[in-house]
Design a protein around this motif. Structure first.
Motif, short mmCIF file in Angstrom:
data_model
loop_
_atom_site.label_atom_id
_atom_site.label_comp_id
_atom_site.label_asym_id
_atom_site.label_seq_id
_atom_site.Cartn_x
_atom_site.Cartn_y
_atom_site.Cartn_z
N ALA A 1 0.82 -1.21 0.00
CA ALA A 1 0.00 0.00 0.00
C ALA A 1 0.85 1.26 0.00
N PHE A 2 2.01 1.21 0.66
CA PHE A 2 2.79 2.43 0.79
C PHE A 2 3.99 2.47 -0.15
N SER A 3 3.98 1.63 -1.17
CA SER A 3 5.04 1.76 -2.16
C SER A 3 4.78 3.06 -2.92
N PRO A 4 5.86 3.77 -3.30
CA PRO A 4 5.70 5.08 -3.95
C PRO A 4 4.78 5.02 -5.16
N GLU A 5 4.89 3.91 -5.91
CA GLU A 5 4.09 3.78 -7.12
C GLU A 5 2.60 3.79 -6.78
N VAL A 6 2.23 3.03 -5.75
CA VAL A 6 0.81 2.94 -5.39
C VAL A 6 0.31 4.28 -4.87
N ILE A 7 1.10 4.94 -4.03
CA ILE A 7 0.70 6.26 -3.49
C ILE A 7 0.47 7.22 -4.65
N LEU A 8 1.37 7.16 -5.64
CA LEU A 8 1.23 8.04 -6.81
C LEU A 8 -0.08 7.76 -7.55
N TYR A 9 -0.39 6.46 -7.74
CA TYR A 9 -1.63 6.12 -8.45
C TYR A 9 -2.85 6.57 -7.67
N VAL A 10 -2.81 6.45 -6.33
CA VAL A 10 -3.95 6.91 -5.52
C VAL A 10 -4.13 8.41 -5.72
N ALA A 11 -3.00 9.15 -5.65
CA ALA A 11 -3.07 10.60 -5.80
C ALA A 11 -3.60 10.98 -7.18
#
Lengths: 506, 325
Positions: A13-23
């Motif tokens: 959940a907190f991988s940079p890629e996932v955070i970016l996709y959420v944003a």
């Protein structure tokens, strides 16, 4: 085992890629939600094939972000122009637009944002902590119980549609009828295909969904734009918005803490009702928003201000709307039942990723689902931050000329539908569903019961016929389960009570 | 308008040139053109056929030449895919990847404008072995228990299965034909629902494929009664076959790459060779293991014999239960 899965989920959940996709998702959701006619659901429908290209956590993050952003984004156009950007924000428009006309759009928008995030976050926690026990209970649901549940949800939504009971029931029946096109689920014989071989597989959900909701909206707006052009009439809402900006004093339009605190009672009423109604399959966010709005008015210290720009009205409606977002996934996680159009799209996303929605989802895909839970929570924080920063800019997006916006959206809808099934028939279904939607909107038929009927019918029919097979043709077998009896009783009581409440309110 | 057309032509030319430059040297010996090969599956994405076809699409371009795409067309219960392949040019670039349901069964029970002879197998990926299972606390735990229970109270045992007349239903019909036993057939929406109903105690037995229950059977959460095959399943080594129990009911389901019969023989042979070569490569073997596809390729000739045997046996079953006359 559980802890291990949780640690894995944290990493996911907190991988940079996932955070970016959420944003990115939140940004897209708020943007699309703010544009009348476009909703987060539509964006999710179009972007569904992305699950083939992204890792599950990233894909779910993107879809979650769009969903949450869209849920709040709808209130931006509801408040700024009195045009609900999404069906769920229809109740928000009542007081939100009045507040804007009085000269404090920013207060109303911020109230909407805070109540939306509070409702949403609470609902997510309910999903996380009640979905697991519910998943264990879910196995006790067999065909008999499922049929009771489907019948319950159909009765509830069609009989509660803002007082239009007859139209609601008619729409649910039409939805069921459309769903019966194709192969009979038990015997395999063809029904209602009128000799068209392509209809043997039935109508697909995505084209019906996108057609009824989005294409019909696009057609209507296109027609409006043409008529306005012919008459050379300047849009008065536009004029109002511009004239307001002329003597708009931004320094007086800031939400104070006292004002925020005054809306908390309404926010919690909305949060509670939204969470409960969201968990009911098919009840939906606009129903939750309207019921929350009505209850908040009853319990308010200043009930007379409702309808005249009350921030409490905005808070109740928006909290009620957004609080359905987490709990609407409970039936999907626990029973595999799509409780709303959004849940149906998330269900489709799970299936495309090879995950079967239902009781076994959490056990079979623990890490991904835990990661989704984490994303559900932190997407709210991203939504809060991003929206707070961008609120002033977003109200302007709704001003993009429809002659530029609509053609782009039409092409996307057709391409998205075609990509989902590689079927030209689906595109025709999309266009016909769009035309049907136009007719139904013109004659003021509620669309939600139609969609619910369409989604629920195949499962309901299967459950009914499975029950009769297992019960060797005895109809009394349908009443053999205490859970089923309980559901029928609750449905009867709720319909009875709400019918009386609705009458009183008139 | 003219402007757009010329632009498009320009970009096509660029792509065409690039393809020619990048085209592998052996393309001259190949009867295939440079267009991609489409493997059309008559099911939704994500299922066993899709995953198996993707192993081929990922590994075979190196051996066959052109790119290979997997296209999912589940419309009209799979017939849309079948008709699409049927109406495509007969050059070996459009192939069907299917079990016997949409080709053999549909050819008998649906109104179609083709016959079983209009298809020719290119190769067979694997044989899926239909398996009967239940929950571990159920009274029925073996094939013998089932037969005894069904004999003492005929028509009392509920049996869940997906796809009526499909590969997890026909073996049950065949078994009932052989033994004269009666069960209540409960169609479900798929393997997941069958399993929930069994685990929740709503139905007695169900049918599935070994890969989807292997881990639960190993951990004791489910019991596999028997397999409808000649030999035991590799992933369920402790589960007997029905033949071992004395019932000669064998109905495995193949998953084949199928071309229309008007595709030239040399093209079919070329495809067979490069597909089988690709599937024997270490990458393909590793991929097959990871996704539990159990790929054991069979050549065109053997696949054709298997296809024809299936047509005959399914015709017999369908005739016997009155689906065709």
């Amino acid at each position: 085992m559980m802890l291990e899965a949780f640690v894995d989920a944290l990493h996911l959940a907190f991988s940079p890629e996932v955070i970016l996709y959420v944003a990115i998702g939140v940004f897209m959701g708020v943007t699309l939600g703010a544009i009348p006619g476009l909703s987060g659901d539509m964006a999710i429908a179009i972007l569904l094939p992305i699950v083939f290209f992204l890792e599950p956590a990233a894909a779910l993050g993107l879809l979650t972000g769009i969903y949450k952003g869209g849920m709040f984004g709808g209130s931006i156009s509801a408040i700024s122009f009195g045009v609900p950007g999404t069906p769920g924000s229809a109740a928000t428009a009542i007081d939100g637009y009045q507040a804007k006309l009085k000269g404090y759009p920013n207060k109303a928008l911020n109230t909407a944002l805070y109540s939306s995030v509070i409702g949403d976050t609470t609902s997510d926690f309910v999903l996380i902590f009640l979905a697991l026990p519910l998943a264990i209970v879910a196995l006790t649901f067999g065909p008999v119980e499922f049929f009771a549940l489907y019948a319950f949800s159909l009765l509830l939504i069609s009989a509660l549609t803002k007082g239009k009971v007859a139209k609601g029931v008619a729409m649910a029946a039409l939805g069921i009828l459309l769903a019966m096109i194709g192969r009979d689920p038990i015997g395999g014989s063809l029904r209602l295909t009128f000799g068209i071989p392509e209809l043997a597989g039935g109508l697909a959900l995505i084209p019906v969904l996108v057609g009824i909701f989005a294409v019909s909206e696009l057609i209507i707006q296109l027609a409006k734009a043409w008529m306005e052009r012919a008459r050379r009439i300047v849009d008065d809402t536009k004029q109002q918005a511009q004239s307001l900006l002329g003597d708009y004093d931004a320094s007086k339009d800031k939400l104070s803490f006292a004002e925020f605190r005054a809306t908390m009672r309404a926010t919690w009423i909305g949060t509670t009702m939204g969470t409960l109604i969201g968990a009911l399959p098919g009840a939906g966010s606009s129903l939750a928003a309207f019921i929350s709005y009505g209850l908040a008015q009853r319990f308010s210290r200043k009930p007379d201000e409702f309808g005249k720009g009350s921030l409490e009205g905005v808070a109740a409606a928006e909290a009620g709307n957004s609080a359905t977002s987490g709990s609407t996934l409970i039936p999907l996680f626990a029973f595999g039942i799509p409780g709303s159009a959004t849940a149906a799209l998330f269900g489709a996303a799970f299936i495309l990723m090879g995950m079967t929605p239902g009781p076994s989802l959490i056990n079979d895909h623990t890490e991904v689902i835990y990661a989704l839970f984490l994303i559900l929570i932190y997407a709210n924080i991203i939504n809060l931050g991003l929206s707070h920063f961008l609120l002033p800019l977003y109200s302007k997006i709704a001003m993009i000329k429809s002659r530029i916006l609509l053609p782009i959206v039409c092409v996307l809808a057709i391409l998205g539908t075609f990509a989902a099934g590689n079927s030209v028939i689906d595109v025709w279904v999309l266009l016909f569903a769009g035309l049907l939607g136009v007719v139904l909107r013109i004659y003021n038929f509620p669309l939600a019961p139609l969609i619910l009927g369409f989604i629920v019918a195949p499962g309901a029919e299967r459950a009914l016929r499975q029950s009769l097979l297992i019960g060797r043709g005895e109809w009394t077998h349908l009443l053999s389960s205490p859970i089923a009896l309980g559901l029928y009783a609750v449905a009867a009581i709720m319909i009875f009570t709400f019918t009386i409440v609705m009458r009183e309110r008139k | 308008m003219f402007h757009i057309t010329s632009k498009l032509k320009g970009s096509t030319a660029v792509i065409a040139t690039a393809t020619m430059v990048l085209a592998p040297v052996f393309a001259s010996a190949s009867p295939l053109g440079s267009d991609p090969i489409r493997l059309v599956i008559p099911f939704g994405p994500g299922g066993g056929s899709d995953i198996t076809a993707r192993v081929l699409s990922a590994t075979a371009p190196e051996f066959c030449g052109p790119r290979i795409d997997v296209v999912s067309m589940s419309g009209a219960a799979g017939l849309e895919a079948v008709n699409f392949v049927r109406s495509a040019p007969a050059n070996g670039h459009t192939l069907l990847v299917s079990d016997y349901g949409p080709v053999v069964t549909s050819g008998f029970v649906d109104e179609v404008d083709w016959s079983h002879d209009d298809w020719q197998p290119v190769m067979n990926f694997t044989e899926w072995l239909p398996t009967v299972y239940t929950r571990p606390d159920h009274d029925i735990q073996t094939i013998e228990d089932w037969v005894a229970a069904a004999e003492s109270d005929p028509g009392s045992i509920t049996f869940g299965h997906a796809n009526p007349l499909g590969l997890v239903h026909l073996p049950l019909i065949l078994f009932e034909m052989e033994t004269g036993l009666e069960n209540i057939h409960v169609p479900t929406s798929g393997g997941g629902e069958t399993r929930s109903l069994i685990m929740g105690g709503h139905i007695d037995l169900g049918m599935t494929l070994p890969a989807s229950i292997a881990s639960e059977v190993a951990s004791g959460e489910l019991t596999a009664l028997g397999v409808f095959s000649e030999e035991r399943s590799a992933v369920l080594p402790d589960t007997p076959t029905f033949r071992e129990a004395g019932y000669d009911v064998v109905l495995p389901a193949w998953l084949m790459v199928i071309a229309t019969s008007d595709v030239p023989a040399e093209t079919v042979e070329f495809l067979q060779d490069c597909f089988m070569e690709a599937l024997a490569s270490p990458t393909a073997v590793a991929m097959s293991d990871r996704v539990n596809a159990g790929i054991e390729p069979m050549n065109s000739e053997d696949s054709t014999a298997l296809y024809q045997a299936t047509v005959t046996s399914i015709e017999g079953i369908l005739r016997n239960i009155g689906e065709i006359d």
